[in-house]
Design an enzyme around this catalytic site. Structure first.
Site, PDB file in Angstrom:
ATOM      1  N   ARG A 147       0.815  -1.216   0.000  1.00 34.01           N
ATOM      2  CA  ARG A 147       0.000   0.000   0.000  1.00 34.01           C
ATOM      3  C   ARG A 147       0.843   1.259   0.000  1.00 34.01           C
ATOM      4  NH1 ARG A 147      -2.201  -3.878   2.903  1.00 34.01           N
ATOM      5  NH2 ARG A 147      -1.028  -3.236   4.753  1.00 34.01           N
TER       6      ARG A 147
ATOM      7  N   GLU B 296       4.018  -8.221  13.435  1.00 32.97           N
ATOM      8  CA  GLU B 296       3.173  -8.730  14.499  1.00 32.97           C
ATOM      9  C   GLU B 296       2.575 -10.103  14.224  1.00 32.97           C
ATOM     10  OE1 GLU B 296       0.663  -5.498  12.381  1.00 32.97           O
ATOM     11  OE2 GLU B 296       2.764  -6.013  12.681  1.00 32.97           O
TER      12      GLU B 296
END
Length: 201
Positions: A89, A126
């Site tokens: 993105r 994460e």
């Protein structure tokens, strides 16, 4: 777009992003809340403000200020020579920011996507681990870089991107993101580089 605060131009930038972004729970892995910014990108006036905001970071890092040209204001120099965007993105944002600033754009890609000689950095995020790469000739020594991505979470991806830029001899003047997830501590991971977040949550 209009909202409780008025038109897009009147809404504070952080509120604008918060009002358009969508939280997606358990994506791409259980326990992860994904901040979907595609509705922000799809709103033309909002996207313009996002791009303008990302292109105008505050250079809090003294080392970044030291490499900025003394006549920046008079010359129209944006304070950086090239925008580096992080897959995927970040590509959308970096290209638009580069066009707005009148400079070039360079991609940081996932491993195995670049065809020529490249440098590689591994990082943890994460929900797993990964590697990113840049072509060795994509940046020049001393070139001033604005590093752009959509979200700053744990900081793993951006820290690895900073390492790649610096390995090629360029200078990160600032890191610009749309959203910073402050609780995950990403800003500390890429210190002492200046971080410019449009919405911190």
């Amino acid at each position: 777009m209009t909202g409780p605060h008025g038109t897009t131009a009147e809404v504070p930038l952080d509120a604008l992003v918060a009002g358009l972004a969508v939280d997606v729970p358990d994506f791409p892995a259980p326990g992860v809340v994904f901040r979907d910014l595609t509705p922000v990108f799809a709103d033309g006036p909002a996207f313009r403000r996002i791009v303008e905001g990302l292109a105008a970071p505050s250079l809090e890092d003294p080392r970044a200020a030291a490499v900025a040209h003394a006549d920046d204001g008079a010359s129209g120099d944006p304070g950086f020579d090239v925008v580096v965007g992080v897959e995927a993105r970040g590509f959308l944002l970096a290209a638009a920011v580069a066009l707005h600033a009148g400079v070039g754009v360079v991609p940081v890609r996932k491993a195995g996507k670049l065809p020529r000689e490249r440098v590689t950095a591994d990082y943890a995020l994460e929900y797993g681990t990964a590697s990113i790469e840049m072509h060795t000739d994509s940046l020049h020594r001393g070139q001033r870089v604005l590093l752009v991505d959509d979200v700053l979470a744990t900081g793993g991806t951006l820290a690895a991107s900073v390492a790649l830029v610096e390995e090629l001899g360029a200078v990160v003047t600032a890191v610009s993101v749309v959203v910073e997830l402050a609780a995950l501590g990403g800003r500390q991971r890429i210190a002492p580089h200046a971080v410019h977040a449009l919405w911190t949550t």
